[in-house]
Design a protein around this motif. Structure first.
Motif: not given
Length: 180
Positions: A20, A11-12, A8, A14-17, A54
Motif C-alpha cells: 500500500q 487481496g490479502g 481473497d 494487496e492489503r499488505h502495508p 494498481r
C-alpha cells in the motif's frame, strides 16, 4: 473467472502495508522511478503484475540472465490471466540482450534485434505493462524515446503516404538502396 479463495489470498497481498505504501508513493505525480528489491521468483512476478494493475504504470524488472527473464515474464503473464487483468493491456514481455558484443565483430541475431526494437518502441510509446530485462540488456545504451517514437511508421492497408518520405526514413535508419 478467478476462484473466490484465490481472490481473497491475492487481496490479502494487496492489503499488505508495504504494498500500500508503494502504491501511494507511485500515485503521486512526482516519482518516475522507484527501486525495489527483496522478492524473487513467483512472488516477484505476482507483485509486478499487482503493481502494474494498481498503478497503471510500467513496471521494469532487471534479472541476472536471459533464462531468468523468460521465466519471470511467463510467470507474470500467467498472473495477468489469473488476475483477469484486462486484455487491452500489453502482456509482460522480455527486452532481450544481444547475443554478441560489439567487440565480437559479428552482427547480433536478427530475431533478437527485432524483439529488442519492438520492445524499445513499446517502451517509448508507453505501450507496456511489465518489462523484464536481463542485466546485459538493461546496460545497453539505447536511443532516446523521442527518436524511437519518430523512427516507426504505422502503415495499414489503404493508407496513403509519400514514397520519398519512406525512402528518406529508411536511409536515415541505415538502409541502402540497391537496384534489382
Amino acid at each position: 473467472m478467478i476462484l473466490p479463495g484465490l481472490r481473497d489470498l491475492l487481496g490479502g497481498l494487496e492489503r499488505h502495508p508495504a504494498f500500500q505504501d508503494i502504491v501511494r508513493f507511485l500515485g503521486r505525480a512526482g516519482p518516475e522511478k522507484l527501486h525495489l528489491s527483496g522478492l524473487n521468483g513467483a512472488g516477484l512476478a505476482l507483485y509486478a503484475a499487482l503493481l502494474h494493475l494498481r498503478t497503471e504504470r510500467t513496471v521494469a524488472v532487471v534479472v541476472g540472465s536471459s533464462a531468468a527473464a523468460d521465466v519471470l515474464a511467463e510467470t507474470a503473464g500467467a498472473f495477468f490471466e489469473l488476475l483477469e487483468i484486462s486484455t487491452h493491456r500489453i502482456a509482460p514481455f522480455v527486452l532481450p540482450a544481444h547475443d554478441v558484443t560489439p567487440y565480437d565483430g559479428l552482427p547480433p541475431h536478427a530475431e533478437i534485434s527485432g524483439k529488442r526494437a519492438i520492445g524499445l518502441w513499446r517502451m517509448a510509446d508507453q505501450q507496456t505493462s511489465v518489462i523484464v530485462a536481463p542485466v546485459a540488456s538493461a546496460l545497453l545504451q539505447t536511443a532516446s524515446a523521442d527518436f524511437l517514437r519518430n523512427f516507426c511508421w504505422k502503415i495499414e492497408v489503404g493508407d496513403e503516404f509519400d514514397l520519398a518520405d519512406l525512402e528518406e526514413g529508411l536511409e536515415a535508419a541505415g538502409f541502402v538502396r540497391h537496384e534489382p
